[in-house]
Design an enzyme around this catalytic site. Sequence first.
Site, PDB file in Angstrom:
ATOM      1  N   PRO A   2       0.830  -1.210   0.000  1.00 11.60           N
ATOM      2  CA  PRO A   2       0.000   0.000   0.000  1.00 11.60           C
ATOM      3  C   PRO A   2       0.864   1.260   0.000  1.00 11.60           C
ATOM      4  O   PRO A   2       1.888   1.322   0.673  1.00 11.60           O
ATOM      5  CB  PRO A   2      -0.795  -0.116   1.302  1.00 11.60           C
ATOM      6  N   GLU A   3       0.460   2.256  -0.785  1.00 11.41           N
ATOM      7  CA  GLU A   3       1.155   3.530  -0.785  1.00 11.41           C
ATOM      8  C   GLU A   3       0.332   4.530   0.027  1.00 11.41           C
ATOM      9  O   GLU A   3      -0.754   4.214   0.515  1.00 11.41           O
ATOM     10  CB  GLU A   3       1.411   3.987  -2.214  1.00 11.41           C
ATOM     11  N   LYS A  59       3.028   6.035   6.533  1.00 13.46           N
ATOM     12  CA  LYS A  59       2.221   4.850   6.294  1.00 13.46           C
ATOM     13  C   LYS A  59       1.829   4.133   7.584  1.00 13.46           C
ATOM     14  O   LYS A  59       1.339   3.009   7.556  1.00 13.46           O
ATOM     15  CB  LYS A  59       2.976   3.877   5.379  1.00 13.46           C
ATOM     16  N   HIS A  93      -5.594 -15.766   8.295  1.00 14.66           N
ATOM     17  CA  HIS A  93      -4.375 -15.199   8.860  1.00 14.66           C
ATOM     18  C   HIS A  93      -4.682 -14.067   9.842  1.00 14.66           C
ATOM     19  O   HIS A  93      -4.024 -13.031   9.840  1.00 14.66           O
ATOM     20  CB  HIS A  93      -3.467 -14.704   7.743  1.00 14.66           C
ATOM     21  N   ARG A 112       1.455 -12.580   5.230  1.00 16.71           N
ATOM     22  CA  ARG A 112       2.903 -12.791   5.247  1.00 16.71           C
ATOM     23  C   ARG A 112       3.556 -12.386   6.574  1.00 16.71           C
ATOM     24  O   ARG A 112       4.762 -12.488   6.729  1.00 16.71           O
ATOM     25  CB  ARG A 112       3.546 -12.026   4.086  1.00 16.71           C
ATOM     26  N   ARG A 266      13.857  -1.732  -8.673  1.00 12.26           N
ATOM     27  CA  ARG A 266      12.440  -1.408  -8.889  1.00 12.26           C
ATOM     28  C   ARG A 266      12.236  -0.983 -10.338  1.00 12.26           C
ATOM     29  O   ARG A 266      13.088  -0.315 -10.925  1.00 12.26           O
ATOM     30  CB  ARG A 266      11.990  -0.266  -7.969  1.00 12.26           C
TER      31      ARG A 266
END
Length: 277
Positions: A2-3, A59, A93, A112, A266
Amino acid sequence: MPELPEVELVARSLDRLVGGRRIVAAKLLQPSIAPETTTAAFARRLRGRRIERVGRRGKIIIFELERGPLLLAHLRMTGRFLLLPTEASLPKHTHALLYLDDERRLVFSDQRRFGRMRLVHADELSHLKQLRALAPEPFSAEFTPAYLRAVFARTRRSLKETLLDQTKVLGLGNIYAVEAMFRAGVHPQIAAARLSTRRLSRLHQAILDVLGEAIAHGSTMNVDPEDIEGSYYDGGFNGRWCVYDRAGEPCVNCGAGVRRIVQAKRSTYFCPRCQRR
């Protein structure tokens, strides 16, 4: 991952959905996501606290609690919040649960296990290393062309690499950095320190524009409480990219083929005609 616009949507949605609710009970099911506390302390420090508001810094999502600690949450790559009724099945999860006074559960799920949660006192917030090192918020008074000029002058890195450094420029992940550079007409491989005053001013405005449009897009959506972050991606903003993930396709401005290169492992996309060095 997510940005900033996506995290802003999650924070705003959580504030609207759970702001004012009281935490009846809390459970930490996966201790590794909150390594600085224990399961018992997590439950004790959150039980009975009213959620005053939910915001963010960078974030990191920040739950402000009544007469209690702040609960910080970082989604990282796959972390997500879901607001579920009592009778709903929990995601596979699920790592943390907040039982609310309206008989719903706020679930933190992370496939994760990269996400993190932390309890801190309010007076500790400004001293936390992970927050103290962050650059000014992009829509703050401190984020100006003059600020960018000073930051760029102190680095030898390329423009793209500098934009991704959250201690230099906050809020630009890979996608939004690529889009901002395209809008400003600047080449991603140019040294940040070599950017002219005119181009730097254009880049500053492009950063505000691309982030502002993405946030505005999220603010008009109907958010599904059971899939808050997913609501953003399903809303169609991904189709508005000018160059990101469009290698080989014609530039929306000039028709030249969009190129892809790799910088710091990237992918970078740019128009070789509109973004000359």
